[in-house]
Design an enzyme around this catalytic site. Structure first.
Site, PDB file in Angstrom:
ATOM      1  N   GLU A  43       0.839  -1.203   0.000  1.00  0.00           N
ATOM      2  CA  GLU A  43       0.000   0.000   0.000  1.00  0.00           C
ATOM      3  C   GLU A  43       0.875   1.255   0.000  1.00  0.00           C
ATOM      4  O   GLU A  43       2.020   1.223   0.461  1.00  0.00           O
ATOM      5  CB  GLU A  43      -0.872  -0.040   1.269  1.00  0.00           C
ATOM      6  CG  GLU A  43      -1.784   1.168   1.414  1.00  0.00           C
ATOM      7  CD  GLU A  43      -2.804   1.005   2.549  1.00  0.00           C
ATOM      8  OE1 GLU A  43      -2.703   0.040   3.336  1.00  0.00           O
ATOM      9  OE2 GLU A  43      -3.711   1.860   2.620  1.00  0.00           O
ATOM     10  N   ASN A 191     -12.674  -1.453  -0.305  1.00  0.00           N
ATOM     11  CA  ASN A 191     -11.782  -1.928   0.750  1.00  0.00           C
ATOM     12  C   ASN A 191     -12.367  -1.501   2.093  1.00  0.00           C
ATOM     13  O   ASN A 191     -12.700  -0.332   2.282  1.00  0.00           O
ATOM     14  CB  ASN A 191     -10.389  -1.298   0.599  1.00  0.00           C
ATOM     15  CG  ASN A 191      -9.534  -1.514   1.838  1.00  0.00           C
ATOM     16  OD1 ASN A 191      -9.080  -2.616   2.103  1.00  0.00           O
ATOM     17  ND2 ASN A 191      -9.343  -0.468   2.631  1.00  0.00           N
ATOM     18  N   GLU A 192     -12.524  -2.436   2.996  1.00  0.00           N
ATOM     19  CA  GLU A 192     -13.061  -2.131   4.335  1.00  0.00           C
ATOM     20  C   GLU A 192     -14.191  -1.110   4.238  1.00  0.00           C
ATOM     21  O   GLU A 192     -14.167  -0.044   4.871  1.00  0.00           O
ATOM     22  CB  GLU A 192     -11.946  -1.680   5.284  1.00  0.00           C
ATOM     23  CG  GLU A 192     -10.889  -2.753   5.453  1.00  0.00           C
ATOM     24  CD  GLU A 192     -10.002  -2.616   6.688  1.00  0.00           C
ATOM     25  OE1 GLU A 192      -9.997  -1.553   7.332  1.00  0.00           O
ATOM     26  OE2 GLU A 192      -9.296  -3.601   6.996  1.00  0.00           O
ATOM     27  N   GLU A 314      -5.889  -9.199   3.782  1.00  0.00           N
ATOM     28  CA  GLU A 314      -5.027  -8.497   4.741  1.00  0.00           C
ATOM     29  C   GLU A 314      -4.913  -9.381   5.978  1.00  0.00           C
ATOM     30  O   GLU A 314      -5.925  -9.733   6.587  1.00  0.00           O
ATOM     31  CB  GLU A 314      -5.593  -7.130   5.127  1.00  0.00           C
ATOM     32  CG  GLU A 314      -5.494  -6.116   4.010  1.00  0.00           C
ATOM     33  CD  GLU A 314      -5.874  -4.685   4.422  1.00  0.00           C
ATOM     34  OE1 GLU A 314      -5.714  -4.320   5.599  1.00  0.00           O
ATOM     35  OE2 GLU A 314      -6.335  -3.953   3.530  1.00  0.00           O
ATOM     36  N   GLN A 362       2.379  -5.961   5.467  1.00  0.00           N
ATOM     37  CA  GLN A 362       2.555  -5.536   4.086  1.00  0.00           C
ATOM     38  C   GLN A 362       3.997  -5.789   3.681  1.00  0.00           C
ATOM     39  O   GLN A 362       4.870  -5.853   4.547  1.00  0.00           O
ATOM     40  CB  GLN A 362       2.217  -4.077   3.946  1.00  0.00           C
ATOM     41  CG  GLN A 362       0.788  -3.744   4.277  1.00  0.00           C
ATOM     42  CD  GLN A 362       0.404  -2.355   3.769  1.00  0.00           C
ATOM     43  OE1 GLN A 362       1.161  -1.685   3.068  1.00  0.00           O
ATOM     44  NE2 GLN A 362      -0.786  -1.916   4.176  1.00  0.00           N
TER      45      GLN A 362
END
Ligand code: AHR
Length: 510
Positions: A43, A191-192, A314, A362
């Site tokens: 990210e 996303n989320e 994630e 990540q």
């Protein structure tokens, strides 16, 4: 007396051998472990993309088209199957058109999600997709469903995937130096969305999702996109149930889950933690098993053929961020992280019938990274080594396993000490990955190999004196895999002696 002593010794050794019993159901090996389970996530956050992965074409740090050569080599060595980008929460405000074309004409942006710093947008769609080609990894793009528009997403698909000459978008792609499409298969729609992606209710999300998923390709999805709907990031099984009930089968191929091993009320140091903090994080990592099982149960009600995949896009450990100027969400990576990776990847393998992709959060310099950089230097973390040791499972056939193990205890709390998964690859070799998270006790395992007639066993181990041990720029190989010699074949059984807090991968040859 002598007889009594010998008998006691015998009984003792039997009870030691019986600590953990594993049965491998070689006769039921049929599900392929999708290599995409071993995917990563990068990210625009802290020093993950800029500095960590991308240093620019004019950097003194050795690079290929601006991407660090040391990172390329490290990821290739993992056989990285896919990479998710550009976020995360960053994706929820990202406008891809601002990051294409000549670099000196790209609009600088403010990173609204992670500290409001300025980015020059020199790493955009072309740079990411070209890098994936270099890595031979599938790109996985996250669409901005919060501040973006349906049209912007539709345009992104056309720009990246459609044949030359079909629209002004493919003309633009050609002008920007790329004539053939990249054919991006994996698309995350939002996303989320229950949090940084817009704080939506599930009903609102579903209606919006359907607009995106219907428009993002041709009406019959002839482009073969794999569209991933946002699933829960906490135990809200109703969210999953609604997705399964209300999205038409033709309009989605996957549902995402997010789960971090984190204690939001008390984020411990990433390297200076005590036994309680160690136990707490490992219990949270184990929750992945329940989270996947319960989501799968809901999905099975509507999709017994398991058409829709679960994508854990994630996952990882999340601690108190280091504030010493290393960028947002930078943290050290210790043996504790190796334990999280060891049990989590085993959980994914064992759920291979439903879990068909996952992305560790990540890649570089952020959260549970596989590499950390400082100027020209790069170090590989214990998590990297676990991913590398476990890569033997990619695309192999899962051997279902049953584990009867002693518990890892702290006070009146207890969790499973041993985690196991096994697979058989194309060359008929069997690999067994075992993680012992108990930081005080070793474990003796007796593994029943069933119909697998092994002639030879070899292995590698990752461990260290303390669970707090990590690799640093001064001592980059402190935690490294070593040869493992404590596995012995005994007829159709394998007897393995594991030290505390260790990850072992064994190879058995017929
Ligand atoms: O990985 C860091 C952040 O965690 C991501 O941006 C977001 O999706 C999640 O909350």
């Amino acid at each position: 007396m002598k007889y009594l002593f010998t008998l006691t010794l015998c009984l003792l050794s039997i009870s030691i051998l019986a600590q953990t019993k594993v049965t491998l159901h070689t006769d039921k090996a049929e599900t392929q472990i999708n290599r995409n389970i071993y995917g990563h996530f990068a990210e625009h956050l802290g020093r993950c993309i800029y500095d960590g992965i991308f240093v620019g074409e004019n950097s003194d740090i050795p690079n290929t088209n601006g991407v660090r050569n040391d990172i390329i080599e490290a990821l290739k060595n993992l056989n990285i199957p896919n990479l998710r980008w550009p976020g995360g929460c960053f994706a929820d405000t990202y406008h891809w058109k601002e990051a294409i074309g000549p670099k000196d004409q790209r609009k600088a942006i403010e990173n609204l999600s992670w500290g409001n710093y300025r980015e020059d947008n020199s790493f955009g769609t072309h740079e990411f997709l070209d890098m994936c080609e270099l890595l031979e990894a599938e790109p996985y793009l996250a669409v901005n469903m919060n501040s973006g528009t349906v049209q912007e997403a539709v345009d992104w698909v056309q720009y990246t995937n459609h044949q030359n000459g079909t629209s002004y978008l493919t003309d633009m792609r050609e002008e920007n130096g790329r004539s053939t499409p990249w054919n991006v298969k994996y698309w995350g729609i939002g996303n989320e969305s229950w949090d940084c992606g817009g704080h939506m209710t599930v009903d609102y999300y579903i209606n919006l999702y359907k607009r995106y998923a219907t428009a993002m390709t041709s009406y019959f999805n002839t482009e073969g996109l794999f569209r991933i709907a946002v699933g829960p990031g906490f135990p809200d099984y109703n969210w999953t149930e609604k997705l399964m009930q209300e999205i038409p089968a033709r309009r989605f191929e996957g549902i995402s889950l997010h789960h971090y091993a984190v204690n939001w009320d008390h984020r411990s140091s990433s390297y200076d933690f005590n036994d309680e903090e160690y136990f707490d994080i490992l219990s949270r990592a184990w929750f992945m098993e329940e989270f996947i099982t319960k989501n799968s149960e809901v999905m099975d009600k509507y999709d017994s053929a398991k058409r829709v995949a679960l994508i854990v896009d994630e996952w990882g450990g999340w601690y108190d961020p280091d504030t010493s100027g290393n960028g947002a969400l930078y943290q050290q990576n210790t043996i504790r992280d190796a334990m999280i990776a060891g049990i989590t990847l085993n959980i994914f393998n064992n759920h291979a019938d439903r879990v068909r992709m996952a992305n560790l959060a990540q890649t570089v310099n952020v959260l549970q990274a596989i590499a950390l950089t400082k100027g020209e230097s790069m170090i590989l973390t214990p998590t990297y080594h676990v991913m590398e040791m476990y890569k033997v499972h990619q695309d192999a056939t899962l051997v279902p396993s049953e584990v009867e193990t002693r518990e890892f205890k702290l006070g009146d709390k207890q969790i499973q000490a041993i985690s196991v998964s096994a697979s058989i690859d194309k060359s008929e070799k069997m690999h067994i990955s075992i993680t012992n998270i108990d930081n005080k006790n070793g474990q003796e395992l007796e593994i029943n190999l069933n119909t697998f007639k092994a002639k030879k066993v070899s292995g590698r181990i990752l461990s260290s004196a303390k669970v707090q041990d990590y690799n640093s720029f001064d001592n980059p190989t402190k935690v490294s895999p070593e040869e493992f010699k404590d596995a012995k074949l005994n007829g159709s059984s394998l007897v393995v002696s594991l030290p505390p807090h260790s990850v072992v991968v064994l190879e058995l040859v017929k």
